[in-house]
Design an enzyme around this catalytic site. Structure first.
Site, PDB file in Angstrom:
ATOM      1  N   LYS A  10       0.842  -1.203   0.000  1.00 22.65           N
ATOM      2  CA  LYS A  10       0.000   0.000   0.000  1.00 22.65           C
ATOM      3  C   LYS A  10       0.873   1.248   0.000  1.00 22.65           C
ATOM      4  CE  LYS A  10      -1.700   1.854   3.883  1.00 22.65           C
ATOM      5  NZ  LYS A  10      -1.456   3.312   3.856  1.00 22.65           N
ATOM      6  N   ASN A  11       1.879   1.253   0.880  1.00 28.75           N
ATOM      7  CA  ASN A  11       2.678   2.466   1.044  1.00 28.75           C
ATOM      8  C   ASN A  11       3.640   2.715  -0.113  1.00 28.75           C
ATOM      9  OD1 ASN A  11       1.354   2.951   3.385  1.00 28.75           O
ATOM     10  ND2 ASN A  11       3.053   2.423   4.756  1.00 28.75           N
ATOM     11  N   ARG A  34      -4.459  10.054   3.650  1.00 32.77           N
ATOM     12  CA  ARG A  34      -3.347  10.972   3.830  1.00 32.77           C
ATOM     13  C   ARG A  34      -2.320  10.892   2.690  1.00 32.77           C
ATOM     14  NH1 ARG A  34      -0.171  13.576   7.796  1.00 32.77           N
ATOM     15  NH2 ARG A  34       2.011  13.178   7.377  1.00 32.77           N
ATOM     16  N   ASP A  76      -4.849   8.900   9.262  1.00 32.76           N
ATOM     17  CA  ASP A  76      -5.019   7.970  10.374  1.00 32.76           C
ATOM     18  C   ASP A  76      -5.056   8.696  11.697  1.00 32.76           C
ATOM     19  OD1 ASP A  76      -4.817   5.943   8.578  1.00 32.76           O
ATOM     20  OD2 ASP A  76      -2.712   5.518   8.981  1.00 32.76           O
ATOM     21  N   ASP A  89       4.591   0.417  11.984  1.00 35.65           N
ATOM     22  CA  ASP A  89       3.295  -0.133  11.565  1.00 35.65           C
ATOM     23  C   ASP A  89       3.055  -1.553  12.097  1.00 35.65           C
ATOM     24  OD1 ASP A  89       2.922   2.230  10.315  1.00 35.65           O
ATOM     25  OD2 ASP A  89       2.878   1.447   8.273  1.00 35.65           O
TER      26      ASP A  89
HETATM   27  C1  UD1 Z   1       4.572   6.603   6.152  1.00 37.31           C
HETATM   28  C2  UD1 Z   1       3.628   5.445   6.050  1.00 37.31           C
HETATM   29  C3  UD1 Z   1       3.157   5.006   7.439  1.00 37.31           C
HETATM   30  C4  UD1 Z   1       4.364   4.715   8.325  1.00 37.31           C
HETATM   31  C5  UD1 Z   1       5.317   5.903   8.334  1.00 37.31           C
HETATM   32  C6  UD1 Z   1       6.606   5.639   9.094  1.00 37.31           C
HETATM   33  C7  UD1 Z   1       2.517   5.887   3.950  1.00 37.31           C
HETATM   34  C8  UD1 Z   1       1.250   6.190   3.247  1.00 37.31           C
HETATM   35  N1  UD1 Z   1       2.457   5.845   5.281  1.00 37.31           N
HETATM   36  O1  UD1 Z   1       3.838   7.693   6.716  1.00 37.31           O
HETATM   37  O2  UD1 Z   1       2.364   3.823   7.294  1.00 37.31           O
HETATM   38  O3  UD1 Z   1       3.905   4.491   9.650  1.00 37.31           O
HETATM   39  O4  UD1 Z   1       5.684   6.246   6.972  1.00 37.31           O
HETATM   40  O5  UD1 Z   1       7.251   4.546   8.589  1.00 37.31           O
HETATM   41  O6  UD1 Z   1       3.537   5.633   3.331  1.00 37.31           O
HETATM   42  N2  UD1 Z   1       6.856  14.458  10.319  1.00 37.31           N
HETATM   43  C9  UD1 Z   1       6.951  15.805  10.595  1.00 37.31           C
HETATM   44  N3  UD1 Z   1       6.994  16.683   9.542  1.00 37.31           N
HETATM   45  C10 UD1 Z   1       6.965  16.267   8.230  1.00 37.31           C
HETATM   46  C11 UD1 Z   1       6.858  14.891   7.972  1.00 37.31           C
HETATM   47  C12 UD1 Z   1       6.807  13.994   9.041  1.00 37.31           C
HETATM   48  O7  UD1 Z   1       6.979  16.213  11.734  1.00 37.31           O
HETATM   49  O8  UD1 Z   1       7.010  17.108   7.327  1.00 37.31           O
HETATM   50  C13 UD1 Z   1       6.809  13.498  11.474  1.00 37.31           C
HETATM   51  C14 UD1 Z   1       5.440  12.861  11.573  1.00 37.31           C
HETATM   52  O9  UD1 Z   1       4.573  13.673  12.335  1.00 37.31           O
HETATM   53  C15 UD1 Z   1       5.762  11.544  12.255  1.00 37.31           C
HETATM   54  C16 UD1 Z   1       7.165  11.190  11.722  1.00 37.31           C
HETATM   55  O10 UD1 Z   1       7.688  12.418  11.218  1.00 37.31           O
HETATM   56  O11 UD1 Z   1       5.837  11.708  13.642  1.00 37.31           O
HETATM   57  C17 UD1 Z   1       7.175  10.118  10.661  1.00 37.31           C
HETATM   58  O12 UD1 Z   1       6.426  10.548   9.552  1.00 37.31           O
HETATM   59  P1  UD1 Z   1       6.696  10.062   8.071  1.00 37.31           P
HETATM   60  O13 UD1 Z   1       7.927   9.212   8.005  1.00 37.31           O
HETATM   61  O14 UD1 Z   1       6.619  11.246   7.173  1.00 37.31           O
HETATM   62  O15 UD1 Z   1       5.470   9.124   7.828  1.00 37.31           O
HETATM   63  P2  UD1 Z   1       4.404   9.175   6.664  1.00 37.31           P
HETATM   64  O16 UD1 Z   1       5.081   9.383   5.341  1.00 37.31           O
HETATM   65  O17 UD1 Z   1       3.295  10.074   7.054  1.00 37.31           O
END
Ligand code: UD1
Length: 433
Positions: free
Chosen positions: A23-24, A95, A119, A314
């Site tokens: 999915k991701n 998202r 989520d 996850d």
């Molecule tokens: C993706 C995955 C999710 C997984 C996560 C971490 C998808 C659709 N989802 O989510 O299933 O749990 O990676 O492996 O691929 N953050 C910031 N600022 C930003 C970006 C992120 O503060 O600009 C923080 C987030 O709040 C969070 C952490 O960084 O606490 C990790 O986020 P990120 O790695 O970006 O996860 P996602 O891409 O949202």
């Protein structure tokens, strides 16, 4: 009417299960097709609700979509000039919609993308997406709930250093920079297999990216990209779900479609829990995988979630579930997200003994959980409750199945095939007179 999963436990899972694309990854691969006009085809596509949402989002941007869920393919015909607006109506459902931002700014030099909800797993900032695009020369503002980005003269290469290896920010910034003028260096990027997958697809489209799979990507902009046929990488989180389900139920499950090198720390933890883990070797990526033979009762494990190659956040609900039925005290430390504990409250309804202290979950194992009615708050929490229901005695009813179906294809059928007693049942909504 709403649907619930009804599980009669306990169950011991055994047999073979095939895992399709991640999915991701697939959602980002689909977004990346926007970078090249023409027909791109993605294969090994999972039959999940989020893929349908991304199809609709791309359709509304002017793409022709030919999605064959049975064959696991999606063909995307990208026009010369796609639209630039991703509405809240769709983005709020998923998202990952934010991943059209990078390709649209990179190719169309403009985008309006609603800020997602997503989520229920803590506040998930997008500051790194915004700042990175600004460093590439775009103006980005937040207007009426939308990121409005524009770069009338196109993006230009720059040096970016991410404060944290965010998966989504890495993907958006790579997709934005492949068509920028000059060289973009991105330091401290995420290294998840899904990042490798999208970088490899971009290279197949004609992009110039060095350092794939490392913490530093060097992207040399090219004037244009071509469409591509690409096979999506297997879903390591779904594979990990089956692995933990086998270990927690004392089962014997062979997982096809994901190899152990995508689950480095996970296999070690399963062994620590008393499971046997053996690779299944094959030239065919749909057959290669691994077998997990669970112990009669798991030993408790200590896990800290970390960016890849660390233990994936996850899979956190499955660790807590395994510890809940283990012989002793286990510990889970969550390092990526703030508030993934709604799952724990639900698990307690099955009799799990979990105490939370900040980002730690201390779990005292019990002989057996007892079936109850529980509610899924996100994809993985939902699947975690199903696995917990498999270990529990009696009937467990999991509501909020829409969450689970966003990420798990044919979940009930696959569980049934592995010997579980699980049904998807329609229930009337509660009406308060
Ligand atoms: C993706 C995955 C999710 C997984 C996560 C971490 C998808 C659709 N989802 O989510 O299933 O749990 O990676 O492996 O691929 N953050 C910031 N600022 C930003 C970006 C992120 O503060 O600009 C923080 C987030 O709040 C969070 C952490 O960084 O606490 C990790 O986020 P990120 O790695 O970006 O996860 P996602 O891409 O949202």
């Amino acid at each position: 009417m709403r649907h619930v999963f009804v599980i009669e436990g306990p169950a011991v899972l055994s047999g073979d299960v095939t895992v399709t694309g991640a999915k991701n990854s697939v959602l980002k691969l689909m977004a990346a097709t926007l970078l090249a006009p023409g027909r791109s085809v993605i294969s090994n596509v999972p039959a999940i609700a989020d893929v349908r949402i991304m199809c609709e989002l791309l359709h509304r941007l002017g793409c022709g979509i030919d999605y064959d869920a049975g064959a696991g393919t999606v063909a995307i015909d990208v026009p010369e000039a796609p639209g630039i607006t991703a509405d809240y109506e769709l983005v709020r459902l998923m998202r990952a919609s934010i991943s059209v931002l990078g390709p649209l700014v990179g190719r169309m030099h403009a985008a309006e993308v609603a800020v997602p909800g997503g989520d229920a797993i803590g506040s998930r900032g997008l500051d790194m997406h915004q700042h990175g695009l600004e460093q590439l020369g775009a103006d980005v503002s937040l207007e009426h709930g939308y990121f409005v980005a524009s770069a009338p003269n196109g993006l230009r290469g720059t040096d970016i250093s991410l404060p944290f290896p965010s998966v989504g920010a890495t993907e958006n910034l790579v997709m934005a920079s492949v068509l920028a003028r000059g060289v973009t260096t991105i330091e401290n990027v995420a290294k998840e297999p899904e990042i490798v997958d999208i970088c490899e697809m971009l290279v197949e489209m004609g992009a110039d990216i060095e350092g794939i799979g490392t913490s530093r990507l060097v992207v040399t902009g090219v004037p244009g990209l071509r469409p591509v046929d690409h096979r999506c990488v297997g879903d390591r989180i779904v594979a990990g779900t089956w692995a933990f389900a086998a270990a927690a139920t004392g089962g014997d499950v062979t997982v096809h479609g994901v190899e152990l090198d995508l689950l480095p720390n996970v296999a070690d933890k399963l062994v620590e829990a008393g499971a046997r883990v053996e690779p299944v070797v094959s030239e065919d990526p749909a057959i290669a995988g691994f077998r997990v033979i669970g112990p009669s009762r798991p030993r408790p494990i200590r896990v800290s979630t970390l960016p890849f190659p660390g233990f994936p956040t996850d899979l956190q609900p499955f660790v807590i579930t395994l510890n809940a039925v283990a012989d002793g005290v286990g510990l889970l430390t969550e390092n990526l997200f703030e508030a993934r504990w709604r799952f724990v409250n639900e698990l307690s309804r099955l009799g799990a003994r979990v105490s939370i202290d900040g980002n730690h979950a201390l779990v005292t194992g019990t002989d057996s959980l007892s079936g109850a009615e529980v509610e899924a708050s996100d994809i993985r929490a939902g699947a975690g409750l199903v696995v917990a229901g498999l270990t529990a005695g009696g009937r467990t009813e999991v509501s909020g199945v829409d969450h689970i179906e966003r990420g798990y294809e044919h979940f009930v059928e696959k569980l049934t095939q592995l010997g579980a007693s699980v049904e998807r049942v329609e229930k009337p909504d509660t009406v308060i007179p």
